[in-house]
Design a protein around this motif. Structure first.
Motif, PDB file in Angstrom:
ATOM      1  N   LEU A 159     -81.619  26.741 -39.971  1.00  0.00           N
ATOM      2  CA  LEU A 159     -80.176  26.940 -39.812  1.00  0.00           C
ATOM      3  C   LEU A 159     -79.649  26.173 -38.604  1.00  0.00           C
ATOM      4  N   LEU A 160     -80.357  26.271 -37.472  1.00  0.00           N
ATOM      5  CA  LEU A 160     -79.915  25.548 -36.283  1.00  0.00           C
ATOM      6  C   LEU A 160     -80.020  24.035 -36.467  1.00  0.00           C
ATOM      7  N   HIS A 161     -81.024  23.595 -37.186  1.00  0.00           N
ATOM      8  CA  HIS A 161     -81.178  22.165 -37.440  1.00  0.00           C
ATOM      9  C   HIS A 161     -80.057  21.646 -38.336  1.00  0.00           C
ATOM     10  N   LEU A 162     -79.727  22.414 -39.364  1.00  0.00           N
ATOM     11  CA  LEU A 162     -78.676  21.983 -40.288  1.00  0.00           C
ATOM     12  C   LEU A 162     -77.290  22.019 -39.649  1.00  0.00           C
ATOM     13  N   THR A 163     -77.116  22.838 -38.618  1.00  0.00           N
ATOM     14  CA  THR A 163     -75.820  22.893 -37.931  1.00  0.00           C
ATOM     15  C   THR A 163     -75.729  21.879 -36.795  1.00  0.00           C
ATOM     16  N   GLY A 164     -76.739  21.010 -36.652  1.00  0.00           N
ATOM     17  CA  GLY A 164     -76.649  19.918 -35.692  1.00  0.00           C
ATOM     18  C   GLY A 164     -77.220  20.217 -34.325  1.00  0.00           C
ATOM     19  N   GLY A 165     -78.138  21.133 -34.229  1.00  0.00           N
ATOM     20  CA  GLY A 165     -78.690  21.505 -32.936  1.00  0.00           C
ATOM     21  C   GLY A 165     -79.534  20.435 -32.287  1.00  0.00           C
ATOM     22  N   ARG A 166     -80.050  19.512 -33.064  1.00  0.00           N
ATOM     23  CA  ARG A 166     -80.947  18.499 -32.516  1.00  0.00           C
ATOM     24  C   ARG A 166     -80.252  17.594 -31.502  1.00  0.00           C
ATOM     25  N   GLN A 167     -78.971  17.362 -31.673  1.00  0.00           N
ATOM     26  CA  GLN A 167     -78.264  16.469 -30.757  1.00  0.00           C
ATOM     27  C   GLN A 167     -78.066  17.079 -29.379  1.00  0.00           C
ATOM     28  N   TYR A 168     -78.268  18.387 -29.242  1.00  0.00           N
ATOM     29  CA  TYR A 168     -78.077  19.056 -27.960  1.00  0.00           C
ATOM     30  C   TYR A 168     -79.386  19.262 -27.196  1.00  0.00           C
ATOM     31  N   VAL A 169     -80.482  18.724 -27.685  1.00  0.00           N
ATOM     32  CA  VAL A 169     -81.776  18.906 -27.038  1.00  0.00           C
ATOM     33  C   VAL A 169     -81.869  18.074 -25.758  1.00  0.00           C
ATOM     34  N   GLY A 170     -80.934  17.197 -25.505  1.00  0.00           N
ATOM     35  CA  GLY A 170     -80.915  16.414 -24.280  1.00  0.00           C
ATOM     36  C   GLY A 170     -80.850  17.275 -23.031  1.00  0.00           C
ATOM     37  N   VAL A 171     -80.551  18.531 -23.186  1.00  0.00           N
ATOM     38  CA  VAL A 171     -80.511  19.445 -22.046  1.00  0.00           C
ATOM     39  C   VAL A 171     -81.877  19.511 -21.362  1.00  0.00           C
ATOM     40  N   LEU A 172     -82.942  19.229 -22.099  1.00  0.00           N
ATOM     41  CA  LEU A 172     -84.280  19.245 -21.510  1.00  0.00           C
ATOM     42  C   LEU A 172     -84.471  18.127 -20.491  1.00  0.00           C
ATOM     43  N   SER A 173     -83.777  17.011 -20.677  1.00  0.00           N
ATOM     44  CA  SER A 173     -83.892  15.899 -19.741  1.00  0.00           C
ATOM     45  C   SER A 173     -82.765  15.895 -18.709  1.00  0.00           C
ATOM     46  N   GLY A 174     -81.917  16.891 -18.763  1.00  0.00           N
ATOM     47  CA  GLY A 174     -80.833  16.994 -17.789  1.00  0.00           C
ATOM     48  C   GLY A 174     -79.535  16.368 -18.234  1.00  0.00           C
ATOM     49  N   THR A 175     -79.452  15.883 -19.448  1.00  0.00           N
ATOM     50  CA  THR A 175     -78.208  15.309 -19.962  1.00  0.00           C
ATOM     51  C   THR A 175     -77.559  16.329 -20.894  1.00  0.00           C
ATOM     52  N   VAL A 176     -76.568  17.007 -20.378  1.00  0.00           N
ATOM     53  CA  VAL A 176     -75.907  18.062 -21.143  1.00  0.00           C
ATOM     54  C   VAL A 176     -74.752  17.453 -21.929  1.00  0.00           C
ATOM     55  N   VAL A 177     -74.804  17.608 -23.230  1.00  0.00           N
ATOM     56  CA  VAL A 177     -73.734  17.158 -24.109  1.00  0.00           C
ATOM     57  C   VAL A 177     -73.009  18.400 -24.602  1.00  0.00           C
ATOM     58  N   GLY A 178     -71.717  18.470 -24.387  1.00  0.00           N
ATOM     59  CA  GLY A 178     -70.961  19.608 -24.885  1.00  0.00           C
ATOM     60  C   GLY A 178     -70.805  20.747 -23.897  1.00  0.00           C
TER      61      GLY A 178
END
Length: 81
Positions: free
Chosen positions: A19-38
């Motif tokens: 469900l999280l993958h289909l709602t586009g959660g993958r694009q927000y994983v940049g938080v792990l490297s310190g780049t927060v999108v959104g």
């Protein structure tokens, strides 16, 4: 149909990840490297996606195998005379 609690938990973890993958959660994983999108919402969504990914990849297979083996052992013990 398997109704063992471990099997259901495994399917539930995978369903949450899907469900999280289909709602586009993958694009927000940049938080792990310190780049927060959104903003903070994106950071929370990214962390939730990462936790769901770890649940689907690490915990779900273990739970699935444990549930299937437990069901098989229970079925085999009932079949013994």
């Amino acid at each position: 149909m398997m109704r063992h609690p471990f099997v259901l938990a495994s399917l539930g973890l995978f369903a949450v990840f899907l469900l999280l993958h289909l709602t586009g959660g993958r694009q927000y994983v940049g938080v792990l490297s310190g780049t927060v999108v959104g903003g903070s919402w994106g950071a929370g969504f990214g962390l939730l996606y990462v936790l769901a990914w770890f649940g689907a990849v690490l915990a779900a297979p273990v739970l699935l195998l444990a549930g299937l083996l437990d069901s098989a052992f229970a079925r085999a013990s009932r079949a013994k005379p």
